[in-house]
Design an enzyme around this catalytic site. Structure first.
Site, PDB file in Angstrom:
ATOM      1  N   GLU A 260       0.817  -1.206   0.000  1.00 55.73           N
ATOM      2  CA  GLU A 260       0.000   0.000   0.000  1.00 55.73           C
ATOM      3  C   GLU A 260       0.853   1.259   0.000  1.00 55.73           C
ATOM      4  O   GLU A 260       0.527   2.245  -0.654  1.00 55.73           O
ATOM      5  CB  GLU A 260      -0.961  -0.006   1.184  1.00 55.73           C
ATOM      6  CG  GLU A 260      -2.090  -1.006   1.049  1.00 55.73           C
ATOM      7  CD  GLU A 260      -2.943  -0.757  -0.185  1.00 55.73           C
ATOM      8  OE1 GLU A 260      -3.106   0.405  -0.582  1.00 55.73           O
ATOM      9  OE2 GLU A 260      -3.446  -1.743  -0.754  1.00 55.73           O
TER      10      GLU A 260
ATOM     11  N   TYR B 255      -6.874   6.332   4.250  1.00 54.72           N
ATOM     12  CA  TYR B 255      -6.906   5.344   3.172  1.00 54.72           C
ATOM     13  C   TYR B 255      -6.113   4.096   3.542  1.00 54.72           C
ATOM     14  O   TYR B 255      -6.604   2.964   3.433  1.00 54.72           O
ATOM     15  CB  TYR B 255      -6.371   5.920   1.848  1.00 54.72           C
ATOM     16  CG  TYR B 255      -6.107   4.792   0.897  1.00 54.72           C
ATOM     17  CD1 TYR B 255      -7.152   4.197   0.210  1.00 54.72           C
ATOM     18  CD2 TYR B 255      -4.835   4.251   0.766  1.00 54.72           C
ATOM     19  CE1 TYR B 255      -6.943   3.098  -0.597  1.00 54.72           C
ATOM     20  CE2 TYR B 255      -4.613   3.148  -0.034  1.00 54.72           C
ATOM     21  CZ  TYR B 255      -5.666   2.571  -0.713  1.00 54.72           C
ATOM     22  OH  TYR B 255      -5.455   1.470  -1.496  1.00 54.72           O
TER      23      TYR B 255
ATOM     24  N   ASP C 213      -9.633   4.679  -2.967  1.00 55.84           N
ATOM     25  CA  ASP C 213      -8.486   5.145  -3.726  1.00 55.84           C
ATOM     26  C   ASP C 213      -8.982   5.784  -5.020  1.00 55.84           C
ATOM     27  O   ASP C 213     -10.198   5.917  -5.251  1.00 55.84           O
ATOM     28  CB  ASP C 213      -7.495   4.002  -4.000  1.00 55.84           C
ATOM     29  CG  ASP C 213      -7.873   3.185  -5.225  1.00 55.84           C
ATOM     30  OD1 ASP C 213      -9.084   3.018  -5.481  1.00 55.84           O
ATOM     31  OD2 ASP C 213      -6.964   2.709  -5.926  1.00 55.84           O
TER      32      ASP C 213
ATOM     33  N   CYS D 201     -12.510   0.379 -15.774  1.00 54.24           N
ATOM     34  CA  CYS D 201     -13.057   1.736 -15.665  1.00 54.24           C
ATOM     35  C   CYS D 201     -11.917   2.734 -15.484  1.00 54.24           C
ATOM     36  O   CYS D 201     -11.837   3.465 -14.499  1.00 54.24           O
ATOM     37  CB  CYS D 201     -14.035   1.797 -14.491  1.00 54.24           C
ATOM     38  SG  CYS D 201     -15.029   3.306 -14.445  1.00 54.24           S
TER      39      CYS D 201
ATOM     40  N   CYS E 108     -15.901   0.003 -21.453  1.00 54.77           N
ATOM     41  CA  CYS E 108     -17.247  -0.243 -20.925  1.00 54.77           C
ATOM     42  C   CYS E 108     -17.826  -1.563 -21.415  1.00 54.77           C
ATOM     43  O   CYS E 108     -18.663  -2.164 -20.730  1.00 54.77           O
ATOM     44  CB  CYS E 108     -18.160   0.921 -21.294  1.00 54.77           C
ATOM     45  SG  CYS E 108     -17.609   2.511 -20.593  1.00 54.77           S
TER      46      CYS E 108
ATOM     47  N   CYS F  70     -17.237  -4.181 -18.859  1.00 50.93           N
ATOM     48  CA  CYS F  70     -17.605  -3.853 -17.483  1.00 50.93           C
ATOM     49  C   CYS F  70     -18.792  -4.686 -17.009  1.00 50.93           C
ATOM     50  O   CYS F  70     -19.829  -4.738 -17.699  1.00 50.93           O
ATOM     51  CB  CYS F  70     -17.938  -2.368 -17.371  1.00 50.93           C
ATOM     52  SG  CYS F  70     -18.375  -1.871 -15.681  1.00 50.93           S
TER      53      CYS F  70
ATOM     54  N   CYS G  84     -24.660   1.418 -14.926  1.00 51.86           N
ATOM     55  CA  CYS G  84     -23.809   2.599 -14.808  1.00 51.86           C
ATOM     56  C   CYS G  84     -24.569   3.866 -15.187  1.00 51.86           C
ATOM     57  O   CYS G  84     -25.020   4.035 -16.328  1.00 51.86           O
ATOM     58  CB  CYS G  84     -22.574   2.437 -15.697  1.00 51.86           C
ATOM     59  SG  CYS G  84     -21.456   3.856 -15.647  1.00 51.86           S
TER      60      CYS G  84
END
Length: 330
Positions: free
Chosen positions: A75, A158, A176, A231, A238, A241, A247
């Protein structure tokens, strides 16, 4: 969490997909997120979690043997840095410092040296500080509680949420760049989220969390992966997706961003470039470096001095008597 753009030392390319850092993007209409009520929200996690099962990348920090420390290291490294650049450094880091106590036992300058060309090397100092605190306060084990994670030096909201979720399977909204973009498009119908995370976004992200704890932890990872691989900021795919039918942005015809032009960052000729060159000399040196060797890396003396002073002020470089410099030994 993906990127294909080549990065130079000490920089980030905002137009490329970055990892777990803030997105340099256009300001979106935050009111759209505010208006969404929990009752009206689409149920996204079954589709995205199922997609994740088939499409998740095989990354070392996702393996059980990585443990909470491996998750925490990843991270820190992935903040504004692509997976492709992180992977080799992560592997070397974990081989050398498999536990927080191993890192804490060495000077912070060794963390800066091992950070190499990842950029933003203050992250190395913060990770060393976190490892030291874990060793001193928690017996060398990364704490499980969110509040204890948040109390570690260098850990923000975060990272605390990410470690709690990814390492310990807890139920937290992990916001994020990638997740914020998925939510902005799928729920709020805007192309990009605001520059900085808003309170409205946090409320919306919490409202989208599944009630079941393991399912929520998987949603945190799967929504991040969807933003990284499908995305994306530029040229989203798309057609691939799993939630394209739900969406809001797609259903509205993919309206383009209406705010100010997206900002870009330059690198060539900046103090960040000079800092990177100075640090490269110090990382490669086994003995303190004289001023003349540092002077050779940049032609403009005022900017060079300013960059070196900044490195000293940040604790990344230690000046010694006789006009020589080294990485910190504390």
């Amino acid at each position: 969490m993906t990127a294909t753009t080549e990065y130079t030392p000490e920089t980030v390319t905002p137009e490329a997909e970055t990892e777990n850092g803030p997105e340099t993007g256009a300001v979106a209409d935050a009111g759209a997120a505010e208006a969404a009520s929990a009752e009206a929200l689409p149920v996204l996690h079954p589709h995205v979690n199922a997609w994740f099962e088939l499409n998740a990348r095989d990354l070392p920090w996702r393996h059980p043997e990585a443990g909470p420390w491996g998750v925490m290291v990843s991270e820190f490294m992935l903040q504004q840095t692509p997976v492709s650049r992180v992977l080799p450094v992560y592997e070397q880091w974990m081989a050398r410092w498999p536990r927080p106590a191993d890192l804490a036992a060495e000077p912070s300058g060794e963390a800066v040296r091992a950070w190499g060309r990842l950029g933003y090397p203050r992250r190395a100092l913060r990770l060393h500080g976190a490892a030291t605190a874990i060793t001193e306060r928690h017996g060398g084990d990364v704490p499980r509680e969110h509040s204890q994670l948040l109390a570690l030096p260098g850990i923000g909201e975060y990272t605390a949420a990410a470690v709690a979720s990814f390492a310990y399977g807890q139920r937290y909204a992990v916001l994020d760049t990638n997740v914020r973009r998925v939510i902005a498009r799928a729920v709020s119908g805007t192309e990009y989220p605001p520059n900085a995370t808003t309170a409205a976004e946090r409320r919306l992200a919490r409202a989208l969390l599944p009630e079941d704890v393991p399912t929520a932890a998987r949603w945190a990872a799967s929504s991040m992966e969807l933003g990284a691989l499908v995305c994306t900021s530029k040229n989203p795919e798309c057609g691939r997706c799993p939630i394209v039918a739900q969406c809001a942005w797609v259903r509205a015809g993919k309206p383009p961003h209406q705010g100010p032009a997206r900002r870009t960052q330059t690198y060539a000729g900046t103090d960040r470039q000079v800092r990177g060159r100075l640090l490269a000399v110090l990382r490669d040196a086994v003995t303190p470096v004289p001023q003349k060797d540092l002077d050779a890396v940049w032609h403009e003396p005022v900017q060079r001095a300013r960059a070196l002073d900044g490195l000293v002020a940040d604790g990344l470089v230690e000046p010694l008597e006789g006009g020589v410099y080294r990485l910190p030994r504390t």
